[in-house]
Design a protein around this motif. Structure first.
Motif, PDB file in Angstrom:
ATOM      1  N   VAL A 130       0.834  -1.205   0.000  1.00 37.15           N
ATOM      2  CA  VAL A 130       0.000   0.000   0.000  1.00 37.15           C
ATOM      3  C   VAL A 130       0.867   1.252   0.000  1.00 37.15           C
ATOM      4  O   VAL A 130       0.618   2.214  -0.743  1.00 37.15           O
ATOM      5  CB  VAL A 130      -0.946  -0.010   1.228  1.00 37.15           C
ATOM      6  CG1 VAL A 130      -1.661   1.331   1.347  1.00 37.15           C
ATOM      7  CG2 VAL A 130      -1.959  -1.133   1.097  1.00 37.15           C
ATOM      8  N   LEU A 131       1.895   1.264   0.820  1.00 41.10           N
ATOM      9  CA  LEU A 131       2.775   2.433   0.905  1.00 41.10           C
ATOM     10  C   LEU A 131       3.554   2.648  -0.391  1.00 41.10           C
ATOM     11  O   LEU A 131       3.753   3.783  -0.834  1.00 41.10           O
ATOM     12  CB  LEU A 131       3.745   2.276   2.069  1.00 41.10           C
ATOM     13  CG  LEU A 131       3.129   2.307   3.472  1.00 41.10           C
ATOM     14  CD1 LEU A 131       4.151   1.879   4.515  1.00 41.10           C
ATOM     15  CD2 LEU A 131       2.612   3.707   3.795  1.00 41.10           C
ATOM     16  N   GLN A 132       4.004   1.560  -1.010  1.00 41.66           N
ATOM     17  CA  GLN A 132       4.832   1.674  -2.208  1.00 41.66           C
ATOM     18  C   GLN A 132       4.047   2.157  -3.420  1.00 41.66           C
ATOM     19  O   GLN A 132       4.641   2.607  -4.393  1.00 41.66           O
ATOM     20  CB  GLN A 132       5.473   0.321  -2.517  1.00 41.66           C
ATOM     21  CG  GLN A 132       6.574  -0.056  -1.517  1.00 41.66           C
ATOM     22  CD  GLN A 132       7.033  -1.478  -1.678  1.00 41.66           C
ATOM     23  OE1 GLN A 132       6.292  -2.345  -2.159  1.00 41.66           O
ATOM     24  NE2 GLN A 132       8.263  -1.767  -1.247  1.00 41.66           N
ATOM     25  N   GLU A 133       2.726   2.098  -3.350  1.00 43.18           N
ATOM     26  CA  GLU A 133       1.910   2.562  -4.469  1.00 43.18           C
ATOM     27  C   GLU A 133       1.783   4.086  -4.499  1.00 43.18           C
ATOM     28  O   GLU A 133       1.348   4.637  -5.499  1.00 43.18           O
ATOM     29  CB  GLU A 133       0.511   1.942  -4.382  1.00 43.18           C
ATOM     30  CG  GLU A 133       0.489   0.441  -4.637  1.00 43.18           C
ATOM     31  CD  GLU A 133      -0.880  -0.159  -4.403  1.00 43.18           C
ATOM     32  OE1 GLU A 133      -1.048  -1.355  -4.658  1.00 43.18           O
ATOM     33  OE2 GLU A 133      -1.790   0.594  -3.970  1.00 43.18           O
ATOM     34  N   LYS A 134       2.144   4.760  -3.415  1.00 39.78           N
ATOM     35  CA  LYS A 134       1.927   6.200  -3.312  1.00 39.78           C
ATOM     36  C   LYS A 134       3.227   6.954  -3.596  1.00 39.78           C
ATOM     37  O   LYS A 134       4.264   6.682  -2.993  1.00 39.78           O
ATOM     38  CB  LYS A 134       1.409   6.569  -1.915  1.00 39.78           C
ATOM     39  CG  LYS A 134       0.136   5.830  -1.531  1.00 39.78           C
ATOM     40  CD  LYS A 134      -0.978   6.094  -2.537  1.00 39.78           C
ATOM     41  CE  LYS A 134      -2.229   5.300  -2.208  1.00 39.78           C
ATOM     42  NZ  LYS A 134      -3.294   5.532  -3.222  1.00 39.78           N
ATOM     43  N   THR A 135       3.139   7.919  -4.516  1.00 40.85           N
ATOM     44  CA  THR A 135       4.344   8.660  -4.899  1.00 40.85           C
ATOM     45  C   THR A 135       4.762   9.676  -3.852  1.00 40.85           C
ATOM     46  O   THR A 135       5.923  10.093  -3.828  1.00 40.85           O
ATOM     47  CB  THR A 135       4.111   9.394  -6.230  1.00 40.85           C
ATOM     48  OG1 THR A 135       2.989  10.289  -6.097  1.00 40.85           O
ATOM     49  CG2 THR A 135       3.833   8.405  -7.352  1.00 40.85           C
ATOM     50  N   ASP A 136       3.823  10.099  -2.981  1.00 45.20           N
ATOM     51  CA  ASP A 136       4.195  11.072  -1.953  1.00 45.20           C
ATOM     52  C   ASP A 136       4.695  10.408  -0.677  1.00 45.20           C
ATOM     53  O   ASP A 136       4.997  11.091   0.299  1.00 45.20           O
ATOM     54  CB  ASP A 136       3.011  11.991  -1.625  1.00 45.20           C
ATOM     55  CG  ASP A 136       1.820  11.211  -1.096  1.00 45.20           C
ATOM     56  OD1 ASP A 136       0.996  11.801  -0.390  1.00 45.20           O
ATOM     57  OD2 ASP A 136       1.712  10.011  -1.399  1.00 45.20           O
ATOM     58  N   LEU A 137       4.761   9.067  -0.683  1.00 44.72           N
ATOM     59  CA  LEU A 137       5.276   8.325   0.461  1.00 44.72           C
ATOM     60  C   LEU A 137       6.399   7.404  -0.004  1.00 44.72           C
ATOM     61  O   LEU A 137       6.333   6.832  -1.088  1.00 44.72           O
ATOM     62  CB  LEU A 137       4.175   7.495   1.122  1.00 44.72           C
ATOM     63  CG  LEU A 137       2.928   8.252   1.604  1.00 44.72           C
ATOM     64  CD1 LEU A 137       1.902   7.274   2.154  1.00 44.72           C
ATOM     65  CD2 LEU A 137       3.295   9.279   2.661  1.00 44.72           C
TER      66      LEU A 137
END
Length: 533
Positions: free
Chosen positions: A432-439
């Motif tokens: 889930v975290l790796q899918e977000k560019t701001d995280l």
């Protein structure tokens, strides 16, 4: 002393107790009379059934009326019509069977009005029939005044903080501009020196070689010819050294073809000069727009390669340059050398490598980026450079403010350390975290002990902390992390909504608490909120 509505009992405001209940009655009267709160009860006709001394004294102080048992409240407040209406209104609710808490302001304005917190309850007889209502009153005027003073002080402190933040931002802006100017001046001076080496020193050396060659050809003496040949070899070495120095100072490929091409050239050059296995993977879209940023990143990678070649005893080095989805350039330089402990105060300096790393970190922060160092003894070293693809200074208007539309692009992704002892759930959260560019998923840990070590090594912005783990639990790990790195924000993760767990995590230093069965977007929004996004 309390007054009684029964003539037979002069000791208090409660009816006289039967002989079997004398002890209970005395205890009850003593508790009411000894209370610092104001206690009173009315019958269904608004007549006083009971009140304690504190209530009587406060009523006299506020209204100027001496109340007595059986007196109608409406009569006692007849000279204060506003207070009479308010009192009758709230008492009527209680006499209608409602139990509630309110705050009201009473008193003669000339004497100073007071704020009271009032808890109303219903009185019933043994058959359950309502016979009146009671209330417990607490004068909270001082508390409310104190709250108002605290609110004013809070606003004053906030305003002072805003002014100091504005001043700090102005100073940071000035430092960023100075850092950019410093990089620009440094590159200009490098170019001047490289030009001087090429146009003057190398040309003079070449001319000297030609002149020496002519002298050698005119000589018949073999020893002199041998000396001339050796002199020519020395001149060739000097020309090569001068050429290499000029290229190192100002590589033309960096300014002709950009950073990605220059990194590939740099890798090839180190393979030839140092015999190292250097692998370079540089995306063409990773090049920043600002020439100063490109030059600084190139120099930083060059310095890291020199450190790895001279001090790390590395056999293989990888350079990966890529563009993130939110307009940032990320460069990773990793070696398989001896490594070191970045947190150890007495770690070996590896011939000055730490000083170079510190300089890179400080300069890159001033240019709007940051550098992260991951290393451990025997495990090599991994340095990540993150810089804006647009010039952080050029993206500001004449007043030093960020231009509209560029705010989001100038914020680096929040770096998150995920701590979860269950591997399946840990992998799911990581995805889930790796899918977000701001995280950015900075690292993972499966125990409290590992979490403390990883937090010190990786220096994340936010830690997602499993509350219940074998060995060191989440609260203790949180306490240690926050103690050593107060800027790190910890979010507690648990399968339970139990308030005790939530309070324990917050007391340990966590700033938020989220259940694991919450929607993924709620968790991500919490990470962004506590991280300042």
């Amino acid at each position: 002393m309390m007054e009684s509505c029964k003539v037979s009992d002069r000791r208090g405001g409660l009816p006289a107790a039967d002989s079997n209940d004398d002890r209970t009655g005395r205890l009850l009267r003593s508790l009411i009379e000894g209370s610092h709160d104001l206690i009173a009860a009315l019958d269904c006709g608004f007549r006083f059934l009971v009140f304690n001394s504190a209530y009587r004294d406060e009523f006299r102080k506020v209204s100027g009326v001496e109340i007595r048992m059986g007196m109608d409240l409406r009569e006692a407040l007849a000279h204060l019509p506003e207070d009479r209406r308010s009192a009758v209104e709230i008492w009527q609710r209680a006499l209608n069977g409602e139990e509630f808490t309110v705050e009201r302001s009473f008193g003669d304005p000339s004497r100073g009005r007071n704020i009271y917190q009032i808890n109303f309850s219903v009185l019933r007889d043994e058959s359950g029939r309502q016979i009146g209502a009671s209330h417990i009153v607490r004068n909270v005027t001082r508390w409310r005044d104190a709250e108002q003073r605290l609110d004013r002080q809070h606003e004053e402190l906030l305003e002072q903080l805003r002014r100091e933040q504005a001043l700090l931002e102005a100073k940071n802006e000035q430092l960023r501009r100075l850092a950019t100017q410093l990089t620009s001046v440094e590159q200009r001076e490098r170019r001047c020196i490289a030009h001087a080496l090429h146009e003057n020193l190398q040309q003079l050396l070449a001319a000297a070689k030609m002149a020496l060659g002519r002298v050698g050809r005119s000589l018949d003496d073999e020893p002199l010819q041998t000396a001339v040949r050796r002199s020519n070899e020395l001149i060739d070495s000097a020309i090569d050294a001068s050429r290499n120095l000029a290229i190192d100072l100002f590589p033309p490929i960096l300014y002709d073809l950009g950073l990605s091409a220059a990194l590939e050239w740099l890798g090839q050059r180190f393979r030839e000069l140092h015999g190292l296995d250097v692998a370079v993977e540089a995306a063409r879209d990773a090049d920043p727009a600002g020439q100063e940023i490109q030059a600084f990143l190139f120099r930083s990678v060059q310095e890291l390669l020199l450190n790895a070649a001279k001090h790390a005893q590395a056999g293989r080095i990888e350079i990966i340059a890529s563009a993130t989805g939110d307009d940032w350039t990320r460069i990773v330089v990793a070696d398989d050398g001896v490594g070191f402990n970045p947190q150890a105060a007495d770690r070996p300096r590896r011939g000055g490598v730490d000083m170079n790393l510190a300089t890179i970190q400080q300069r890159l922060e001033l240019l709007g980026g940051r550098a992260q160092v991951q290393s451990a003894p025997g495990e090599g070293c991994r340095v990540t450079l993150l810089a804006p693809r647009r010039d952080a200074v050029l993206d500001r208007d004449a007043g030093g403010r960020r231009k509209s539309g560029c705010v989001g692009a100038q914020q680096p992704p929040l770096r998150v350390l995920l701590v979860e002892h269950h591997p399946v759930l840990r992998n799911g959260l990581a995805s889930v975290l790796q899918e977000k560019t701001d995280l950015e998923l900075a690292g993972q840990a499966s125990s409290g002990e590992e979490a403390v070590a990883k937090a010190a090594q990786l220096e994340p912005d936010v830690v997602l902390m499993d509350v219940t783990m074998p060995g060191m639990d989440g609260a203790e790990a949180t306490r240690r992390i926050v103690c050593h790195r107060p800027k790190t924000r910890v979010i507690g993760l648990s399968m339970h909504e139990y308030d005790g767990l939530r309070r324990r995590m917050l007391d340990a230093g966590a700033v938020a608490y989220v259940t694991k069965d919450s929607p993924a977007e709620d968790l991500l929004n919490t990470v962004r909120r506590v991280g300042g996004k």
